[in-house]
Enzyme design. Structure first.
Site, PDB file in Angstrom:
ATOM      1  N   LEU A  84       0.847  -1.194   0.000  1.00  0.00           N
ATOM      2  CA  LEU A  84       0.000   0.000   0.000  1.00  0.00           C
ATOM      3  C   LEU A  84       0.879   1.239   0.000  1.00  0.00           C
ATOM      4  O   LEU A  84       1.923   1.266   0.644  1.00  0.00           O
ATOM      5  CB  LEU A  84      -0.877   0.044   1.249  1.00  0.00           C
ATOM      6  CG  LEU A  84      -2.041  -0.925   1.364  1.00  0.00           C
ATOM      7  CD1 LEU A  84      -2.647  -0.842   2.753  1.00  0.00           C
ATOM      8  CD2 LEU A  84      -3.091  -0.628   0.300  1.00  0.00           C
ATOM      9  N   LYS A 115      -5.995  -0.426   9.844  1.00  0.00           N
ATOM     10  CA  LYS A 115      -4.881  -1.154   9.247  1.00  0.00           C
ATOM     11  C   LYS A 115      -4.268  -2.051  10.315  1.00  0.00           C
ATOM     12  O   LYS A 115      -3.664  -1.570  11.275  1.00  0.00           O
ATOM     13  CB  LYS A 115      -3.835  -0.181   8.712  1.00  0.00           C
ATOM     14  CG  LYS A 115      -2.674  -0.856   8.010  1.00  0.00           C
ATOM     15  CD  LYS A 115      -1.812   0.179   7.283  1.00  0.00           C
ATOM     16  CE  LYS A 115      -0.723  -0.453   6.450  1.00  0.00           C
ATOM     17  NZ  LYS A 115       0.266  -1.187   7.229  1.00  0.00           N
ATOM     18  N   ASP A 117      -1.710  -4.610  11.944  1.00  0.00           N
ATOM     19  CA  ASP A 117      -0.269  -4.814  11.810  1.00  0.00           C
ATOM     20  C   ASP A 117       0.052  -6.284  12.043  1.00  0.00           C
ATOM     21  O   ASP A 117       0.445  -6.684  13.135  1.00  0.00           O
ATOM     22  CB  ASP A 117       0.447  -3.925  12.836  1.00  0.00           C
ATOM     23  CG  ASP A 117       1.934  -3.851  12.558  1.00  0.00           C
ATOM     24  OD1 ASP A 117       2.365  -4.290  11.481  1.00  0.00           O
ATOM     25  OD2 ASP A 117       2.663  -3.359  13.435  1.00  0.00           O
ATOM     26  N   TYR A 225     -10.009  -8.489   4.684  1.00  0.00           N
ATOM     27  CA  TYR A 225     -10.303  -7.126   4.272  1.00  0.00           C
ATOM     28  C   TYR A 225     -10.471  -6.941   2.770  1.00  0.00           C
ATOM     29  O   TYR A 225     -10.648  -5.831   2.299  1.00  0.00           O
ATOM     30  CB  TYR A 225      -9.276  -6.129   4.812  1.00  0.00           C
ATOM     31  CG  TYR A 225      -7.824  -6.506   4.586  1.00  0.00           C
ATOM     32  CD1 TYR A 225      -7.272  -6.539   3.319  1.00  0.00           C
ATOM     33  CD2 TYR A 225      -7.010  -6.800   5.679  1.00  0.00           C
ATOM     34  CE1 TYR A 225      -5.950  -6.875   3.130  1.00  0.00           C
ATOM     35  CE2 TYR A 225      -5.682  -7.133   5.499  1.00  0.00           C
ATOM     36  CZ  TYR A 225      -5.160  -7.172   4.218  1.00  0.00           C
ATOM     37  OH  TYR A 225      -3.856  -7.515   4.041  1.00  0.00           O
ATOM     38  N   LYS A 288      -9.743   3.440   1.158  1.00  0.00           N
ATOM     39  CA  LYS A 288      -9.882   2.817  -0.156  1.00  0.00           C
ATOM     40  C   LYS A 288     -11.006   3.513  -0.916  1.00  0.00           C
ATOM     41  O   LYS A 288     -12.029   3.873  -0.313  1.00  0.00           O
ATOM     42  CB  LYS A 288     -10.232   1.334  -0.008  1.00  0.00           C
ATOM     43  CG  LYS A 288      -9.130   0.524   0.670  1.00  0.00           C
ATOM     44  CD  LYS A 288      -9.552  -0.914   0.937  1.00  0.00           C
ATOM     45  CE  LYS A 288      -8.431  -1.642   1.681  1.00  0.00           C
ATOM     46  NZ  LYS A 288      -8.844  -2.923   2.249  1.00  0.00           N
ATOM     47  N   LYS A 312      -0.394   6.133   8.216  1.00  0.00           N
ATOM     48  CA  LYS A 312       0.245   5.485   9.361  1.00  0.00           C
ATOM     49  C   LYS A 312       0.118   6.370  10.583  1.00  0.00           C
ATOM     50  O   LYS A 312       0.403   7.565  10.522  1.00  0.00           O
ATOM     51  CB  LYS A 312       1.736   5.264   9.068  1.00  0.00           C
ATOM     52  CG  LYS A 312       2.004   4.339   7.891  1.00  0.00           C
ATOM     53  CD  LYS A 312       2.056   2.900   8.299  1.00  0.00           C
ATOM     54  CE  LYS A 312       3.487   2.473   8.534  1.00  0.00           C
ATOM     55  NZ  LYS A 312       3.608   1.013   8.641  1.00  0.00           N
ATOM     56  N   CYS A 428      23.653 -16.273  43.481  1.00  0.00           N
ATOM     57  CA  CYS A 428      23.557 -14.908  42.970  1.00  0.00           C
ATOM     58  C   CYS A 428      22.202 -14.324  43.414  1.00  0.00           C
ATOM     59  O   CYS A 428      21.150 -14.860  43.073  1.00  0.00           O
ATOM     60  CB  CYS A 428      23.679 -14.964  41.448  1.00  0.00           C
ATOM     61  SG  CYS A 428      23.542 -13.386  40.624  1.00  0.00           S
TER      62      CYS A 428
HETATM   63  P1  AMP Z   1       2.824  -2.420   4.550  1.00  0.00           P
HETATM   64  O1  AMP Z   1       3.049  -3.845   4.951  1.00  0.00           O
HETATM   65  O2  AMP Z   1       3.223  -1.438   5.600  1.00  0.00           O
HETATM   66  O3  AMP Z   1       3.321  -2.129   3.153  1.00  0.00           O
HETATM   67  O4  AMP Z   1       1.248  -2.209   4.474  1.00  0.00           O
HETATM   68  C1  AMP Z   1       0.490  -2.900   3.536  1.00  0.00           C
HETATM   69  C2  AMP Z   1      -0.127  -4.061   4.200  1.00  0.00           C
HETATM   70  O5  AMP Z   1      -1.075  -3.649   5.163  1.00  0.00           O
HETATM   71  C3  AMP Z   1      -0.943  -4.898   3.281  1.00  0.00           C
HETATM   72  O6  AMP Z   1      -0.155  -5.741   2.500  1.00  0.00           O
HETATM   73  C4  AMP Z   1      -1.789  -5.666   4.241  1.00  0.00           C
HETATM   74  O7  AMP Z   1      -1.083  -6.842   4.627  1.00  0.00           O
HETATM   75  C5  AMP Z   1      -1.870  -4.784   5.469  1.00  0.00           C
HETATM   76  N1  AMP Z   1      -3.227  -4.367   5.861  1.00  0.00           N
HETATM   77  C6  AMP Z   1      -3.663  -4.334   7.130  1.00  0.00           C
HETATM   78  N2  AMP Z   1      -4.927  -3.935   7.230  1.00  0.00           N
HETATM   79  C7  AMP Z   1      -5.360  -3.720   5.972  1.00  0.00           C
HETATM   80  C8  AMP Z   1      -6.608  -3.314   5.415  1.00  0.00           C
HETATM   81  N3  AMP Z   1      -7.670  -3.007   6.183  1.00  0.00           N
HETATM   82  N4  AMP Z   1      -6.675  -3.211   4.074  1.00  0.00           N
HETATM   83  C9  AMP Z   1      -5.621  -3.501   3.291  1.00  0.00           C
HETATM   84  N5  AMP Z   1      -4.419  -3.882   3.759  1.00  0.00           N
HETATM   85  C10 AMP Z   1      -4.277  -3.991   5.082  1.00  0.00           C
HETATM   86 ZN    ZN Z   2      25.439 -13.399  39.395  1.00  0.00          ZN
END
Ligand code: AMP
Ligand code: ZN
Length: 666
Positions: A84, A115, A117, A225, A288, A312, A428
């Protein structure tokens, strides 16, 4: 039951269990008791075993994970898995909206979602059934990790609901909840194992494991998603998320349809705060273009779709002054560098200390005295130093090096992997205190009233130096300690006395042998009926236990090879702690009438530990060396010549495995 009936019953059980799973994990509204669920699952397992022709990889019975594999196949993605485009401020978002508005004439809206992680996964469904799950890999080729994906309870194996295309790809993020992550790390810490840095790395590592059963235990989740395919039943991203929900998926916890930047901003501001309380790690939001036809017009760059933009969250990062550096010694002797900092507020809490993890990390940071450092929270939980502000460094400041000797007891440190250890486990101070804290903890000996402060007082007053000393304490020792009255002193002594009823498996766990957690404790106790057979066991005997690997076995061996620990165990035995498995040690039969056996060599029908157990269960006794009291030397293949000699000299009967089996039969 006829084949036809069986097929029917299998199908109906599968459906019921799938439904129950959905209600439990996705809706969090269970309508079946655990007991009922287990019973039905067992019934299904039994039927599937009896009628293997109806095997189905997507059966609820397969959630526990299949056989280990040696590698994953690499498979080309049907549609590339792109990344993304990212923005870090609102201006970037504004620019993006302007840019795409120029490219299309029609009016369009946005779908705004969290988003997550985690680790992305692409799942292919044909005729509603999961057929393949691929990791992102390089975006063009991914690893086929279907066997691991099937263990994720929140990933639908069979789609439910209406409008399901014959073939559809559902992509999303594999996640580990923060609670689960914390729980796993707590366990790692208790076992003295490495602490994982964050949930994402652990999730990525887990999905790459070759043993799906271990993956199943990690309790990962899947958040869907996006859906991709030729004849999708929806025209917008917002409706797609709704549809995915209907099909049985978790979708982003919060998502909205937005018409303009203001509405997007509100979502961002809202979640910029809420995310700290959220059960999963999120690192931003994704905006989106909502309408699929507009998405198509906007198309893709080589790296990412033009119709989406990630925003972010600013990583909460604070600059603060390093006051001093401690080298903290843990229960297992592991030495961790910890920075003492001028207090700052970070992601919701006041932070005064932050970890530097290990020597390599310290070297990378090139830390000096009086430095100003940036801190962040790893996985939103553990504060850590991430970088140094070199511009603020004073000219006369000195580099700080990792210690080479234990900062408390002076023992030279030993390096294992990335970490250094003080090996003085019995002398210790911080190690001893932490061992005692572990020993008294709820899941171990469950001794109430002995918090870290009291343990420290007892230590400072020279009343305890190890766990066995606890059992020599009298209430007269305690009642004069600062802050302890007669009543609490008595309560503590009562609780210590009570702990003698804790089962053998709790005792094993309480000893705090490195890598031996609760589960390993249970497995060991099931296999070795008492402490003596465990002490005598060799590495092979221990690794013969399913679920216990070499690392644990070696650690056990090492623990018992330390004479100090044997002394400790003897004192604990004398105090009356449980060192044998009460129930399972019950003799099954008295065929051997208390005769004393020594065994030597290897055996055809038993591992050595199984044989020892077998002898005990049949009313025999085991000794480790031959004396005139020995009744039989049970010699297998390649017995020790010295044992044979000694037995012959003392006139002790030598029997074979076959002789032994005959004794048992009669
Ligand atoms: P990045 O890994 O930082 O490049 O971010 C892109 C990744 O965010 C995508 O490949 C997805 O794995 C992840 N992602 C997490 N939540 C979402 C969401 N709601 N829509 C699309 N991608 C998402
Ligand atoms: Zn020690």
């Amino acid at each position: 039951m006829t084949k036809e009936e069986a097929k029917h019953q299998i199908e109906s059980l599968r459906k019921e269990l799938r439904d129950a799973n959905y209600k439990y994990y996705i809706l969090a509204q269970p309508d079946m008791t655990d007991y009922e669920f287990d019973r039905k699952l067992e019934e299904l397992q039994a039927l599937e075993q009896k009628f293997p022709e109806f095997f189905d990889v997507n059966s609820p019975t397969q959630r526990v994970g299949g056989k280990p594999v040696t590698e994953f196949n690499t498979v080309k993605h049907k549609y590339p898995m792109l990344s993304l485009e990212k923005s870090y401020n609102i201006q970037d978002l504004k620019d993006w909206i302007k840019r795409i508005s120029k490219l299309v004439d029609e009016k369009f809206s946005f779908c705004v979602e969290l988003k997550y992680d985690g680790v992305s996964l692409s799942n292919q469904y044909i005729d509603k059934k999961l057929v393949r799950s691929l990791t992102r890999g390089d975006g063009i080729f991914g690893d086929d990790v279907t066997i691991n994906a099937r263990t994720i309870k929140t990933l639908a194996l069979v789609l439910k609901g209406k409008d399901i295309p014959d073939e559809v790809l559902v992509r999303g993020e594999v996640m580990m909840s923060r609670n689960n992550f914390k729980h796993i790390n707590d366990q790692q810490e208790r076992k003295g194992d490495t602490i994982y840095m964050n949930a994402r790395n652990l999730t990525a590592g887990t999905m790459k494991l070759l043993d799906p059963k271990t993956v199943a235990k990690r309790q990962l989740d899947f958040v869907a998603y996006i859906m991709i395919g030729n004849d999708l039943p929806v025209q917008t991203q917002y409706d797609a998320l709704k549809k995915l929900e209907e099909w049985g998926f978790f979708v982003p916890h919060d998502y909205i349809k937005a018409e303009n930047l203001d509405e997007i901003m509100n979502f961002i501001l809202d979640w910029g705060v809420k995310r700290f309380e959220f059960p999963y790690d999120t690192d931003g939001i994704v905006v989106k273009v909502n309408e699929f036809d507009i998405q198509e017009k906007l198309g893709y760059t080589a790296k990412s779709p033009r119709w989406a933009m990630a925003y972010k969250f600013p990583a909460e990062r604070k600059l603060t002054k390093l006051l001093s550096l401690d080298f903290q010694v843990g229960r297992t002797g592991k030495v961790t560098p910890v920075a003492n900092l001028k207090a700052v507020k970070l992601a919701g809490t006041i932070v005064k200390r932050a970890t530097l993890h290990n020597e390599d990390n310290m070297k990378k940071l090139d830390l000096h005295t009086d430095d100003f450092v940036y801190i962040e929270k790893a996985g939103e939980i553990i504060p850590q130093v991430v970088s140094v502000e070199k511009a603020k460094r004073k000219p006369n400041s000195q580099p700080i090096h990792f210690v080479r000797q234990c900062p408390v007891c002076g023992t030279p440190l030993i390096k294992q992997g990335a970490d250094y250890f003080c090996t003085n486990t019995t002398g210790c101070e911080p190690q001893i205190k932490a061992q005692i804290e572990h020993f008294v903890s709820r899941k171990a000996m469950n001794i109430d009233g002995l918090g870290p402060e009291i343990i420290n007082l007892l230590y400072q007053n020279r009343l305890i130096r190890n766990i066995a000393d606890l059992y020599d304490l009298k209430s007269s020792d305690l009642k004069y300690l600062e802050g302890l009255g007669e009543k609490s002193a008595q309560n503590i002594i009562g609780s210590i006395q009570n702990s003698k009823n804790q089962t053998f498996e709790k005792v094993i766990y309480a000893l705090g042998i490195r890598h031996v957690g609760e589960i390993a404790g249970k497995l060991i106790v099931k296999h070795f009926k008492n402490i003596d057979s465990l002490i005598q066991a060799n590495i092979d005997d221990i690794t013969a236990i399913k679920g216990i690997g070499e690392k644990i076995a070696e650690s056990i061996k090492k623990y018992f090879s330390n004479p100090e620990n044997i002394k400790l165990i003897n004192r604990l035995k004398q105090a009356g702690l449980q060192f044998e498995n009460q129930q399972e040690n019950l003799q099954i039969a008295d065929k051997l009438g208390g005769k004393k056996f020594v065994i030597s060599g290897t055996f055809e029908h038993f591992s050595r530990s199984e044989l020892k157990q077998h002898i005990e269960q049949n009313g025999g006794k085991i000794a480790s060396s031959i004396s005139k009291n020995t009744d039989y030397l049970l010699a297998g293949d390649k017995p020790g010549p010295s044992k044979i000699n000694k037995a012959q000299n003392l006139g002790i009967t030598i029997i074979s495995e076959a002789d032994y089996l005959k004794m048992i039969e009669s």
